[in-house]
Design a protein around this motif. Sequence first.
Motif, short mmCIF file in Angstrom:
data_model
loop_
_atom_site.label_atom_id
_atom_site.label_comp_id
_atom_site.label_asym_id
_atom_site.label_seq_id
_atom_site.Cartn_x
_atom_site.Cartn_y
_atom_site.Cartn_z
N ALA A 39 0.84 -1.21 0.00
CA ALA A 39 0.00 0.00 0.00
C ALA A 39 0.87 1.26 0.00
O ALA A 39 0.57 2.22 -0.72
N ARG A 40 1.93 1.25 0.79
CA ARG A 40 2.84 2.41 0.82
C ARG A 40 3.47 2.63 -0.56
O ARG A 40 3.60 3.76 -1.02
N GLY A 54 -0.53 8.35 2.73
CA GLY A 54 0.27 7.13 2.78
C GLY A 54 0.27 6.48 4.16
O GLY A 54 0.16 5.26 4.27
N ILE A 55 0.36 7.26 5.22
CA ILE A 55 0.39 6.70 6.57
C ILE A 55 -0.98 6.18 6.96
O ILE A 55 -1.13 5.08 7.45
N GLY A 56 -2.04 6.96 6.74
CA GLY A 56 -3.39 6.50 7.05
C GLY A 56 -3.75 5.27 6.24
O GLY A 56 -4.35 4.32 6.74
N LEU A 57 -3.38 5.27 4.98
CA LEU A 57 -3.65 4.14 4.11
C LEU A 57 -2.95 2.89 4.62
O LEU A 57 -3.57 1.82 4.75
N PRO A 85 -9.21 11.26 -7.50
CA PRO A 85 -8.72 12.54 -6.98
C PRO A 85 -9.32 12.91 -5.62
O PRO A 85 -8.79 13.75 -4.92
N TRP A 86 -10.44 12.27 -5.22
CA TRP A 86 -11.13 12.64 -3.98
C TRP A 86 -10.95 11.66 -2.84
O TRP A 86 -11.07 12.03 -1.69
N GLU A 87 -10.69 10.37 -3.15
CA GLU A 87 -10.65 9.36 -2.10
C GLU A 87 -9.83 8.15 -2.52
O GLU A 87 -9.52 7.97 -3.69
N VAL A 88 -9.48 7.34 -1.50
CA VAL A 88 -8.83 6.06 -1.74
C VAL A 88 -9.70 5.00 -1.08
O VAL A 88 -10.03 5.10 0.10
N THR A 89 -10.09 4.00 -1.87
CA THR A 89 -10.89 2.90 -1.34
C THR A 89 -9.98 1.70 -1.11
O THR A 89 -9.24 1.29 -1.99
N VAL A 90 -10.04 1.19 0.12
CA VAL A 90 -9.29 -0.01 0.50
C VAL A 90 -10.31 -1.15 0.54
O VAL A 90 -11.31 -1.07 1.25
N ASP A 91 -10.06 -2.20 -0.22
CA ASP A 91 -10.96 -3.35 -0.31
C ASP A 91 -10.14 -4.58 0.08
O ASP A 91 -9.22 -4.97 -0.63
N VAL A 92 -10.46 -5.15 1.24
CA VAL A 92 -9.75 -6.34 1.73
C VAL A 92 -10.76 -7.49 1.77
O VAL A 92 -11.83 -7.35 2.38
N ALA A 93 -10.43 -8.58 1.10
CA ALA A 93 -11.33 -9.73 1.07
C ALA A 93 -10.53 -10.99 1.39
O ALA A 93 -9.38 -11.14 0.97
N LEU A 126 -10.55 6.65 10.83
CA LEU A 126 -9.81 7.24 9.71
C LEU A 126 -10.62 7.33 8.43
O LEU A 126 -10.34 8.17 7.57
N ALA A 127 -11.62 6.48 8.28
CA ALA A 127 -12.38 6.39 7.03
C ALA A 127 -13.66 7.21 7.09
O ALA A 127 -14.22 7.46 8.15
N THR A 128 -14.13 7.63 5.92
CA THR A 128 -15.42 8.31 5.83
C THR A 128 -16.56 7.30 5.71
O THR A 128 -17.71 7.62 5.97
N ASP A 129 -16.23 6.07 5.31
CA ASP A 129 -17.24 5.02 5.19
C ASP A 129 -16.54 3.66 5.33
O ASP A 129 -15.46 3.47 4.78
N VAL A 130 -17.17 2.75 6.08
CA VAL A 130 -16.66 1.38 6.24
C VAL A 130 -17.83 0.43 6.06
O VAL A 130 -18.89 0.63 6.67
#
Length: 148
Positions: A39-40, A54-57, A85-93, A126-130
């Motif tokens: 991710a970094r 980068g750190i939050g991600l 440009p507005w957000e980063v989505t992290v998808d863990v499955a 940290l996230a706006t939506d989970v």
Amino acid sequence: MAAHQPLTATAPPPGHHALIACRTAPLLDSAVPALRGFARTAASGWGLPAGGDGIGLALVVGELVANAVRHSGGATVRLLLRATPWEVTVDVADDGRWRPPSACLPSGGPGPGTAGGSGLSIVEALATDVTVRRTRHGTQVLAVLPRA
């Protein structure tokens, strides 16, 4: 044991504004630092600030992958990152058997001095939506992080 897949990062098609990176790893303790580092690397390659996104991600990725390692009992975990440009989505499955959080606690709940149990709370802070979903194949967690 399956080997880590190579880094996959693609530029958006013309007219689209998303960057995508994906990696699958064996569901072992070693997946946590490996996918956090992935991710970094992706964040750096996309020009995200090292002191912000980068750190939050990396923290969100580490917490979500650690939850999969600790609770799923599956064989693999997949990380998909999508940056606009507005957000980063992290998808863990993962491909494990989904269990409600209460089923993952020791009988009587965590004992005094027990570490853990706050990963999802950290992600939610940290996230706006989970979103946590049980799927036919395991569990999927989506976390949306704002870009600074």
